[in-house]
Design a protein around this motif. Sequence first.
Motif, mmCIF file in Angstrom:
data_model
loop_
_atom_site.group_PDB
_atom_site.id
_atom_site.type_symbol
_atom_site.label_atom_id
_atom_site.label_comp_id
_atom_site.label_asym_id
_atom_site.label_seq_id
_atom_site.Cartn_x
_atom_site.Cartn_y
_atom_site.Cartn_z
ATOM 1 N N GLY A 1 -4.549 12.389 -10.005
ATOM 2 C CA GLY A 1 -4.608 11.179 -10.813
ATOM 3 C C GLY A 1 -5.253 11.401 -12.166
ATOM 4 N N PRO A 2 -6.426 12.065 -12.233
ATOM 5 C CA PRO A 2 -7.034 12.312 -13.538
ATOM 6 C C PRO A 2 -6.131 13.115 -14.474
ATOM 7 N N ALA A 3 -5.404 14.080 -13.925
ATOM 8 C CA ALA A 3 -4.491 14.863 -14.758
ATOM 9 C C ALA A 3 -3.350 13.983 -15.270
ATOM 10 N N ALA A 4 -2.864 13.082 -14.421
ATOM 11 C CA ALA A 4 -1.792 12.163 -14.836
ATOM 12 C C ALA A 4 -2.279 11.254 -15.954
ATOM 13 N N VAL A 5 -3.490 10.719 -15.810
ATOM 14 C CA VAL A 5 -4.040 9.828 -16.834
ATOM 15 C C VAL A 5 -4.255 10.586 -18.142
ATOM 16 N N ALA A 6 -4.828 11.783 -18.066
ATOM 17 C CA ALA A 6 -5.068 12.570 -19.275
ATOM 18 C C ALA A 6 -3.759 12.887 -19.993
ATOM 19 N N LEU A 7 -2.757 13.309 -19.249
ATOM 20 C CA LEU A 7 -1.466 13.623 -19.852
ATOM 21 C C LEU A 7 -0.826 12.374 -20.448
ATOM 22 N N ALA A 8 -0.902 11.271 -19.727
ATOM 23 C CA ALA A 8 -0.319 10.022 -20.209
ATOM 24 C C ALA A 8 -0.989 9.560 -21.497
ATOM 25 N N MET A 9 -2.301 9.699 -21.575
ATOM 26 C CA MET A 9 -3.008 9.304 -22.797
ATOM 27 C C MET A 9 -2.671 10.255 -23.942
ATOM 28 N N THR A 10 -2.583 11.527 -23.649
ATOM 29 C CA THR A 10 -2.248 12.515 -24.676
ATOM 30 C C THR A 10 -0.880 12.245 -25.278
ATOM 31 N N HIS A 11 0.057 11.810 -24.453
ATOM 32 C CA HIS A 11 1.426 11.592 -24.914
ATOM 33 C C HIS A 11 1.743 10.134 -25.238
ATOM 34 N N GLY A 12 0.726 9.294 -25.302
ATOM 35 C CA GLY A 12 0.938 7.914 -25.730
ATOM 36 C C GLY A 12 1.527 6.987 -24.683
ATOM 37 N N PHE B 1 0.829 -1.195 0.000
ATOM 38 C CA PHE B 1 0.000 0.000 0.000
ATOM 39 C C PHE B 1 0.872 1.257 0.000
ATOM 40 N N HIS B 2 1.843 1.294 0.897
ATOM 41 C CA HIS B 2 2.699 2.481 1.029
ATOM 42 C C HIS B 2 3.556 2.708 -0.215
ATOM 43 N N THR B 3 4.031 1.616 -0.824
ATOM 44 C CA THR B 3 4.845 1.759 -2.035
ATOM 45 C C THR B 3 3.999 2.301 -3.182
ATOM 46 N N VAL B 4 2.770 1.833 -3.307
ATOM 47 C CA VAL B 4 1.884 2.332 -4.366
ATOM 48 C C VAL B 4 1.615 3.820 -4.154
ATOM 49 N N ARG B 5 1.342 4.228 -2.927
ATOM 50 C CA ARG B 5 1.121 5.657 -2.658
ATOM 51 C C ARG B 5 2.348 6.477 -3.020
ATOM 52 N N THR B 6 3.520 5.979 -2.674
ATOM 53 C CA THR B 6 4.760 6.684 -3.006
ATOM 54 C C THR B 6 4.950 6.757 -4.518
ATOM 55 N N ARG B 7 4.656 5.653 -5.215
ATOM 56 C CA ARG B 7 4.811 5.629 -6.676
ATOM 57 C C ARG B 7 3.814 6.574 -7.353
ATOM 58 N N ARG B 8 2.609 6.681 -6.785
ATOM 59 C CA ARG B 8 1.638 7.636 -7.347
ATOM 60 C C ARG B 8 2.205 9.053 -7.293
ATOM 61 N N LEU B 9 2.763 9.406 -6.157
ATOM 62 C CA LEU B 9 3.346 10.747 -6.028
ATOM 63 C C LEU B 9 4.515 10.942 -6.988
ATOM 64 N N SER B 10 5.316 9.887 -7.184
ATOM 65 C CA SER B 10 6.451 10.016 -8.109
ATOM 66 C C SER B 10 5.967 10.139 -9.556
ATOM 67 N N VAL B 11 4.838 9.490 -9.881
ATOM 68 C CA VAL B 11 4.247 9.639 -11.219
ATOM 69 C C VAL B 11 3.790 11.080 -11.409
ATOM 70 N N TYR B 12 3.113 11.626 -10.407
ATOM 71 C CA TYR B 12 2.652 13.009 -10.503
ATOM 72 C C TYR B 12 3.830 13.955 -10.726
ATOM 73 N N ARG B 13 4.900 13.762 -9.954
ATOM 74 C CA ARG B 13 6.087 14.624 -10.110
ATOM 75 C C ARG B 13 6.702 14.464 -11.489
ATOM 76 N N ALA B 14 6.833 13.216 -11.945
ATOM 77 C CA ALA B 14 7.464 12.961 -13.242
ATOM 78 C C ALA B 14 6.671 13.595 -14.382
ATOM 79 N N GLY C 1 4.546 16.158 -13.925
ATOM 80 C CA GLY C 1 4.298 17.572 -13.642
ATOM 81 C C GLY C 1 2.827 17.884 -13.401
ATOM 82 N N VAL C 2 2.109 16.944 -12.754
ATOM 83 C CA VAL C 2 0.692 17.137 -12.469
ATOM 84 C C VAL C 2 0.453 16.988 -10.967
ATOM 85 N N ARG C 3 -0.789 17.259 -10.540
ATOM 86 C CA ARG C 3 -1.100 17.194 -9.115
ATOM 87 C C ARG C 3 -2.174 16.172 -8.765
#
Length: 131
Positions: A98-109, A79-92, A94-96
Amino acid sequence: MTHPLQSAIRARLLDEAETQDLPLTVAQVDRLAETATSAALSAPSPNTFQLTDEQIGVLVGLALGESVQETGRRIRLSFHTVRTRRLSVYRALGVRTGPAAVALAMTHGLLRIPTPSGRLPMPGQSHGDAA
């Protein structure tokens, strides 16, 4: 010869300067358009986003609407590792959120929409090509 983007930026700047009654000379607008074009063309490309396999797994979980626990079970992380990885995805990305991360990820393939058959197309394949 100027880049087509620079011409479009220049035209928009001239229109906006006139609309806002800004005292800009044509030379100033040209310099601003050149600078803006240079900045736009040097922006990070989609390939700039370097995510680890774990981060991609977490991103998929976000896209699927999984809870942290569900994602952890699926990719075999705590659980804790997934939470940490979510935050690292957001940082990588440049979003704040989950929906923004998914939208950006889909936009960029980084994530692809499943085909009607439920299978993901391979990179370079259109939705209709996946079997």
